[in-house]
Design an enzyme around this catalytic site. Structure first.
Site, mmCIF file in Angstrom:
data_model
loop_
_atom_site.group_PDB
_atom_site.id
_atom_site.type_symbol
_atom_site.label_atom_id
_atom_site.label_comp_id
_atom_site.label_asym_id
_atom_site.label_seq_id
_atom_site.Cartn_x
_atom_site.Cartn_y
_atom_site.Cartn_z
ATOM 1 N N CYS A 28 -49.842 50.234 76.674
ATOM 2 C CA CYS A 28 -50.894 49.659 75.821
ATOM 3 C C CYS A 28 -50.900 48.146 76.000
ATOM 4 O O CYS A 28 -49.902 47.471 75.723
ATOM 5 C CB CYS A 28 -50.654 50.031 74.359
ATOM 6 S SG CYS A 28 -51.749 49.163 73.215
ATOM 7 N N GLY A 43 -67.940 51.655 70.613
ATOM 8 C CA GLY A 43 -67.734 50.475 71.446
ATOM 9 C C GLY A 43 -66.286 50.079 71.637
ATOM 10 O O GLY A 43 -66.001 49.022 72.212
ATOM 11 N N HIS A 94 -57.815 46.515 66.477
ATOM 12 C CA HIS A 94 -58.039 45.065 66.527
ATOM 13 C C HIS A 94 -59.282 44.710 65.736
ATOM 14 O O HIS A 94 -60.281 45.414 65.781
ATOM 15 C CB HIS A 94 -58.154 44.557 67.968
ATOM 16 C CG HIS A 94 -59.107 45.326 68.820
ATOM 17 N ND1 HIS A 94 -58.783 46.548 69.375
ATOM 18 C CD2 HIS A 94 -60.374 45.057 69.213
ATOM 19 C CE1 HIS A 94 -59.815 46.990 70.087
ATOM 20 N NE2 HIS A 94 -60.791 46.114 69.999
ATOM 21 N N CYS A 123 -50.124 46.197 72.800
ATOM 22 C CA CYS A 123 -48.688 46.225 72.476
ATOM 23 C C CYS A 123 -47.955 45.210 73.342
ATOM 24 O O CYS A 123 -47.059 44.503 72.862
ATOM 25 C CB CYS A 123 -48.113 47.620 72.700
ATOM 26 S SG CYS A 123 -48.408 48.783 71.344
ATOM 27 N N HIS A 150 -48.285 49.754 66.889
ATOM 28 C CA HIS A 150 -49.406 50.445 67.533
ATOM 29 C C HIS A 150 -50.080 51.406 66.563
ATOM 30 O O HIS A 150 -49.490 52.384 66.125
ATOM 31 C CB HIS A 150 -48.926 51.211 68.766
ATOM 32 C CG HIS A 150 -50.057 51.844 69.522
ATOM 33 N ND1 HIS A 150 -50.802 51.158 70.462
ATOM 34 C CD2 HIS A 150 -50.590 53.079 69.441
ATOM 35 C CE1 HIS A 150 -51.738 51.958 70.944
ATOM 36 N NE2 HIS A 150 -51.628 53.139 70.342
ATOM 37 N N ASN A 184 -64.513 47.932 66.071
ATOM 38 C CA ASN A 184 -65.148 48.993 66.847
ATOM 39 C C ASN A 184 -64.247 50.226 66.741
ATOM 40 O O ASN A 184 -63.024 50.115 66.841
ATOM 41 C CB ASN A 184 -65.310 48.574 68.314
ATOM 42 C CG ASN A 184 -66.290 47.426 68.469
ATOM 43 O OD1 ASN A 184 -67.233 47.299 67.701
ATOM 44 N ND2 ASN A 184 -66.065 46.568 69.457
ATOM 45 N N HIS A 188 -55.904 50.129 70.658
ATOM 46 C CA HIS A 188 -54.922 49.518 69.746
ATOM 47 C C HIS A 188 -55.771 48.746 68.744
ATOM 48 O O HIS A 188 -56.542 47.857 69.141
ATOM 49 C CB HIS A 188 -53.965 48.611 70.530
ATOM 50 C CG HIS A 188 -52.919 47.928 69.697
ATOM 51 N ND1 HIS A 188 -51.567 48.006 69.992
ATOM 52 C CD2 HIS A 188 -53.018 47.138 68.600
ATOM 53 C CE1 HIS A 188 -50.884 47.289 69.097
ATOM 54 N NE2 HIS A 188 -51.748 46.759 68.245
ATOM 55 N N ASP A 226 -60.155 36.117 72.443
ATOM 56 C CA ASP A 226 -60.670 37.179 73.297
ATOM 57 C C ASP A 226 -60.894 36.623 74.698
ATOM 58 O O ASP A 226 -61.441 35.530 74.871
ATOM 59 C CB ASP A 226 -61.983 37.732 72.721
ATOM 60 C CG ASP A 226 -62.376 39.052 73.366
ATOM 61 O OD1 ASP A 226 -62.329 40.085 72.677
ATOM 62 O OD2 ASP A 226 -62.715 39.052 74.576
HETATM 63 P P1 AMP Z 1 -63.121 46.630 71.922
HETATM 64 O O1 AMP Z 1 -64.348 46.840 72.741
HETATM 65 O O2 AMP Z 1 -63.402 46.581 70.437
HETATM 66 O O3 AMP Z 1 -62.015 47.603 72.283
HETATM 67 O O4 AMP Z 1 -62.620 45.170 72.251
HETATM 68 C C1 AMP Z 1 -61.632 44.879 73.185
HETATM 69 C C2 AMP Z 1 -61.681 43.398 73.412
HETATM 70 O O5 AMP Z 1 -60.485 43.007 74.046
HETATM 71 C C3 AMP Z 1 -62.836 42.929 74.302
HETATM 72 O O6 AMP Z 1 -63.641 42.002 73.587
HETATM 73 C C4 AMP Z 1 -62.124 42.286 75.490
HETATM 74 O O7 AMP Z 1 -62.803 41.147 75.964
HETATM 75 C C5 AMP Z 1 -60.780 41.942 74.917
HETATM 76 N N1 AMP Z 1 -59.666 41.880 75.867
HETATM 77 C C6 AMP Z 1 -59.334 42.782 76.804
HETATM 78 N N2 AMP Z 1 -58.215 42.428 77.454
HETATM 79 C C7 AMP Z 1 -57.822 41.251 76.895
HETATM 80 C C8 AMP Z 1 -56.734 40.357 77.114
HETATM 81 N N3 AMP Z 1 -55.782 40.593 78.055
HETATM 82 N N4 AMP Z 1 -56.653 39.238 76.379
HETATM 83 C C9 AMP Z 1 -57.577 38.971 75.439
HETATM 84 N N5 AMP Z 1 -58.622 39.774 75.157
HETATM 85 C C10 AMP Z 1 -58.747 40.899 75.890
HETATM 86 ZN ZN ZN Z 2 -50.628 49.354 71.297
#
Ligand code: AMP
Ligand code: ZN
Length: 115
Positions: A3, A90, A97, A6, A45, A84, A95, A29
């Site tokens: 993950c 979406g 957030h 994580c 997690h 989301n 994990h 982000d």
């Molecule tokens: P979701 O679509 O709600 O799952 O959002 C996941 C978010 O994580 C997206 O806005 C991505 O741009 C962001 N994301 C993915 N990988 C990383 C990373 N390594 N560091 C920071 N943000 C990330």
């Molecule tokens: Zn996780």
């Protein structure tokens, strides 16, 4: 378990950390959808809002409270807080957030209030 959030929580993958304590972490982000786009995650997690259990209520309050504090620190007068949930909602990373989105309506971004 494989993950990425994580790994970010544990410091194994670098992130632009905005806040961290024993229970949660907030970081920028990597592909921002707003002038200010920060993710707030529990270090433990939890897959999604759909996977919450009754004993998770405290961590949810911590996520929302921290997002509000970060927004205040950044001087945001208005912002969006988004979970989301599931692929059809979406969610790409499984994990939990909380997205903090804002920063519109200032001189650099005068007229975009929606993502
Ligand atoms: P979701 O679509 O709600 O799952 O959002 C996941 C978010 O994580 C997206 O806005 C991505 O741009 C962001 N994301 C993915 N990988 C990383 C990373 N390594 N560091 C920071 N943000 C990330
Ligand atoms: Zn996780």
């Amino acid at each position: 378990m494989d993950c990425i959030f994580c790994a970010i929580a544990a410091g194994g993958i670098a992130s632009e950390t905005v806040y961290e304590d024993a229970d949660i972490k907030a970081f920028k982000d990597a592909s921002p959808s707003a002038p200010v786009h920060i993710l707030v995650i529990p270090k433990a997690h939890i897959e999604s809002i759909a996977h919450l259990k009754a004993n998770h209520s405290d961590i949810i309050v911590q996520l929302i409270y921290r997002a509000k504090q970060i927004a205040a620190d950044k001087g945001l007068r208005g912002y969006k807080l988004v979970f989301n949930v599931g692929r059809e909602g979406g969610q790409v990373i499984d994990h939990l957030h909380l997205h903090l989105l804002g920063g519109w309506g200032n001189k650099e971004n005068p007229d975009k209030f929606r993502v």
